[in-house]
Design a protein around this motif. Structure first.
Motif: not given
Length: 221
Positions: A162-178
């Motif tokens: 439901t968060n409007t910033l979810r796309h960028t937040a997921r991308e940042a978290l995904g890059l950090a995880a990778w």
């Protein structure tokens, strides 16, 4: 004199007497009310002028600070932004705080920039949307300069559907995880972005490429 003329004169005299009586009774009140209306109107116009003048002055100062930053004059820009944060009007002090953090990051002082964004995020007097944006800005810096835990602590809550910033937040978290070898976690996050119809097209394209890269590497279980 005819009866009709006499009656008209009597009626007119009675109306004049009634008008004088009403004026004697309510005249001072009406004058006072008129004065209040004039004074109130003048005060409102004066306040609007004062308010617009202060806003315009702060806007000009902010534009000048941005120009200094864009011209590579980071120290001068930071000085101008600090002054605006202290003496600016309306939303400009907050804008100055956010921009100053960006200038610090641009000049290589990432720790100071993250600290500034974290302070904005922790300030409960600031609207929640702007606090979330500050968390996201800090996390994006920490993708390259921090750990997965650093990024996660700031944006995990922003990845909700439901968060409007979810796309960028997921991308940042995904890059950090990778980056930290958490390929399975990263793949899950990038797949979420790629399958989200609400995500911007460029974000979905980047996520698709990252998903293909991770699957092609065979590192995700």
């Amino acid at each position: 004199m005819s009866d009709d003329s006499f009656i008209r004169e009597v009626n007119e005299e009675m109306r004049r007497d009634q008008a004088h009586a009403l004026w004697d009774r309510f005249g001072p009140f009406l004058l006072g009310l008129a004065v209040l209306v004039v004074v109130g109107t003048a005060a409102f116009v004066g306040y609007r002028y004062w308010d617009e003048t202060r806003a315009n002055r702060s806007g000009d100062a902010f534009s000048q600070a941005l120009k200094l930053a864009n011209d590579g004059k980071s120290d001068e820009a930071l000085t101008a932004l600090a002054a605006l944060e202290k003496d600016g009007y309306g939303a400009y002090p907050l804008l100055a705080r956010m921009r100053a953090a960006t200038v610090k990051a641009d000049k290589g002082d990432v720790d100071a920039a993250v600290k500034d964004f974290d302070e904005v995020a922790a300030d409960t007097d600031i609207p929640a949307g702007l606090r979330d944006m500050a968390r996201l800005r800090a996390a994006l810096l920490l993708v390259d300069h921090g750990s997965f835990a650093d990024v996660s602590s700031r944006v995990e809550a922003l990845t909700a559907d439901t968060n409007t910033l979810r796309h960028t937040a997921r991308e940042a978290l995904g890059l950090a995880a990778w980056k930290e070898g958490k390929a399975t976690d990263a793949l899950k996050l990038f797949d979420q972005i790629a399958s989200d119809d609400g995500a911007p097209r460029n974000a979905r394209e980047r996520a698709t490429l990252m998903s293909e890269l991770i699957r092609g590497s065979g590192s995700a279980s």
